[in-house]
Structure formats: C-alpha cells, structure tokens
Design a protein around this motif. Structure first.
Motif, PDB file in Angstrom:
ATOM      1  N   PHE A  35       0.783  -1.368  -0.262  1.00 14.54           N
ATOM      2  CA  PHE A  35       0.028   0.167   0.193  1.00 14.54           C
ATOM      3  C   PHE A  35       0.720   1.302  -0.150  1.00 14.54           C
ATOM      4  N   ILE A  36       0.249   2.187  -0.400  1.00  7.33           N
ATOM      5  CA  ILE A  36       1.235   3.414  -0.577  1.00  7.33           C
ATOM      6  C   ILE A  36       0.817   4.468   0.473  1.00  7.33           C
ATOM      7  N   PHE A  37       1.551   5.281   0.610  1.00  7.80           N
ATOM      8  CA  PHE A  37       1.443   6.709   1.342  1.00  7.80           C
ATOM      9  C   PHE A  37       0.242   7.466   0.777  1.00  7.80           C
ATOM     10  N   LYS A  38      -0.647   7.637   1.265  1.00  4.27           N
ATOM     11  CA  LYS A  38      -1.951   8.440   0.762  1.00  4.27           C
ATOM     12  C   LYS A  38      -2.053   9.803   1.268  1.00  4.27           C
ATOM     13  N   SER A  39      -1.990  10.058   2.667  1.00  2.00           N
ATOM     14  CA  SER A  39      -1.788  11.208   2.904  1.00  2.00           C
ATOM     15  C   SER A  39      -1.179  11.420   4.471  1.00  2.00           C
ATOM     16  N   THR A  40      -0.738  12.554   4.861  1.00  2.00           N
ATOM     17  CA  THR A  40      -0.130  12.340   6.275  1.00  2.00           C
ATOM     18  C   THR A  40      -1.263  11.724   7.377  1.00  2.00           C
ATOM     19  N   LEU A  42      -2.920   8.960   6.527  1.00  2.00           N
ATOM     20  CA  LEU A  42      -3.068   7.605   5.982  1.00  2.00           C
ATOM     21  C   LEU A  42      -1.801   7.176   5.724  1.00  2.00           C
ATOM     22  N   VAL A  43      -0.755   7.362   6.548  1.00  2.00           N
ATOM     23  CA  VAL A  43       0.434   6.841   6.217  1.00  2.00           C
ATOM     24  C   VAL A  43       0.599   5.178   5.903  1.00  2.00           C
ATOM     25  N   ARG A  44      -0.213   4.370   6.486  1.00  2.00           N
ATOM     26  CA  ARG A  44      -0.206   2.809   6.160  1.00  2.00           C
ATOM     27  C   ARG A  44      -1.080   2.776   4.790  1.00  2.00           C
ATOM     28  N   GLY A  45      -1.879   3.657   4.304  1.00  7.41           N
ATOM     29  CA  GLY A  45      -2.227   3.523   3.073  1.00  7.41           C
ATOM     30  C   GLY A  45      -3.720   2.622   2.920  1.00  7.41           C
ATOM     31  N   TYR A  46      -3.981   2.318   3.999  1.00  7.52           N
ATOM     32  CA  TYR A  46      -5.307   1.538   3.918  1.00  7.52           C
ATOM     33  C   TYR A  46      -6.254   1.679   5.070  1.00  7.52           C
ATOM     34  N   ILE A  47      -7.525   1.635   4.975  1.00  7.31           N
ATOM     35  CA  ILE A  47      -8.291   1.562   6.244  1.00  7.31           C
ATOM     36  C   ILE A  47      -9.338   0.139   6.361  1.00  7.31           C
ATOM     37  N   GLY A  48      -9.243  -0.510   7.309  1.00  7.87           N
ATOM     38  CA  GLY A  48     -10.207  -1.702   7.450  1.00  7.87           C
ATOM     39  C   GLY A  48     -11.137  -1.623   8.394  1.00  7.87           C
ATOM     40  N   SER A  49     -12.349  -2.472   7.946  1.00  5.75           N
ATOM     41  CA  SER A  49     -13.427  -2.386   8.860  1.00  5.75           C
ATOM     42  C   SER A  49     -13.540  -3.687   9.181  1.00  5.75           C
ATOM     43  N   TYR A  58     -13.456 -10.866  11.901  1.00  7.57           N
ATOM     44  CA  TYR A  58     -13.499 -10.933  10.375  1.00  7.57           C
ATOM     45  C   TYR A  58     -13.186  -9.492  10.002  1.00  7.57           C
ATOM     46  N   LEU A  59     -12.205  -9.430   8.930  1.00 11.73           N
ATOM     47  CA  LEU A  59     -12.216  -8.036   8.079  1.00 11.73           C
ATOM     48  C   LEU A  59     -13.434  -8.098   6.996  1.00 11.73           C
ATOM     49  N   VAL A  60     -14.377  -6.974   7.239  1.00 10.19           N
ATOM     50  CA  VAL A  60     -15.336  -6.941   6.321  1.00 10.19           C
ATOM     51  C   VAL A  60     -15.314  -5.798   5.098  1.00 10.19           C
ATOM     52  N   ALA A  61     -14.281  -5.010   5.227  1.00 16.63           N
ATOM     53  CA  ALA A  61     -14.101  -4.014   3.974  1.00 16.63           C
ATOM     54  C   ALA A  61     -12.914  -3.646   4.319  1.00 16.63           C
ATOM     55  N   LEU A  62     -12.344  -2.920   3.044  1.00 19.33           N
ATOM     56  CA  LEU A  62     -11.030  -2.545   2.870  1.00 19.33           C
ATOM     57  C   LEU A  62     -10.858  -1.218   1.871  1.00 19.33           C
ATOM     58  N   LEU A  63     -10.396  -0.039   2.412  1.00 22.10           N
ATOM     59  CA  LEU A  63     -10.042   0.688   1.270  1.00 22.10           C
ATOM     60  C   LEU A  63      -8.511   0.882   1.327  1.00 22.10           C
ATOM     61  N   GLY A  64      -7.953   0.794   0.296  1.00 25.63           N
ATOM     62  CA  GLY A  64      -6.599   1.010   0.180  1.00 25.63           C
ATOM     63  C   GLY A  64      -6.162   1.460  -0.924  1.00 25.63           C
ATOM     64  N   PHE A  65      -4.835   1.999  -1.049  1.00 27.41           N
ATOM     65  CA  PHE A  65      -4.406   2.671  -2.249  1.00 27.41           C
ATOM     66  C   PHE A  65      -3.010   2.184  -2.588  1.00 27.41           C
TER      67      PHE A  65
END
Length: 136
Positions: A35-40, A42-49, A58-65
C-alpha cells in the motif's frame, strides 16, 4: 505526524473506532502487498473495517491505495471474498470510548478503553480499563 485515520469495528451492534491495526501482521507476512502513503493522515495506505461474529474477528471491508494512486478494496487481498476470518491476528484490539482526556503528541487518551484479546482470530477475553489524565 498527523493523527492517523482510524479503522472501525462493529462491536455489540455499534460501529466503534479502534486504536489497533489488525491487518498489519497479515501484511508483514505478505511482502508482495504494497500500500502507498496516501496522506499524512493515512500513512499506512489503507483503512480496514472489522466485525466480531460468533466470537471471531472478520475483516469486512477495506479501502486501500496502491501504485498510481489506484484505489482497491478487500478483493485486492482476498479475491472473491466479502469477509475474511482474521486467523492471523493474535493480539489486542483497543476501542477507545468516552470523553477525550488528553492529546500528547499524536496519542489520544479517552476516558476508557475496551480491550479485546484475540488468539488466531478468536476472541479469548475482554476488559474495560478506565483512564485518567496524565499529570504533566
């Protein structure tokens, strides 16, 4: 460093924010995922739900870059799956609750923390810790 965008969990029928990164151990063991650095924020590059169902995480959603700022979802890591049992996760998830007591550097301290302990994705314990403002 900016305060990071937090992941969320559905716990006891409510959506809560967490101060943990349950996907991190999976990513550390899969070096081909970048995953890439998206912004200051969101350094990890993703958000999980996440959700807990039948005492399992359970991982039920992911938004990543990824490269070229391409946006990806849960299928990037787990093709053709809408939720994934997090059997890689053996640690605690911290759910901060209540009034914000302090902000030191980029750490936020709330009135209490709900701490959920997992072993290979299975919930094995939970407790509530009441916090107090640190004396400076």
């Amino acid at each position: 460093m900016t305060i990071q965008a937090r992941e969320k969990i559905y716990y006891n029928g409510e959506e809560k924010f967490i101060s943990s990164e349950p996907l991190k151990p999976f990513l550390q063991s899969n070096s081909d995922v970048n995953f890439i650095f998206k912004s200051t924020a969101l350094v990890r590059g993703y958000i999980g739900s996440w959700k807990i169902k039948d005492n399992q995480l359970y991982l039920v959603a992911l938004l990543g870059f990824i490269k070229n700022n391409e946006q990806v979802d849960i299928n990037y890591l787990f093709p053709k799956q809408s939720e994934v049992f997090a059997d890689w996760y053996s640690d605690s998830i911290i759910i901060p609750e209540g009034k914000l007591l302090s902000k030191i550097n980029y750490e936020l301290l709330y009135e209490k923390d709900i701490i959920l302990d997992f072993e290979q994705g299975k919930l094995i314990g939970e407790k509530i810790v009441k916090n107090t403002s640190p004396k400076i």
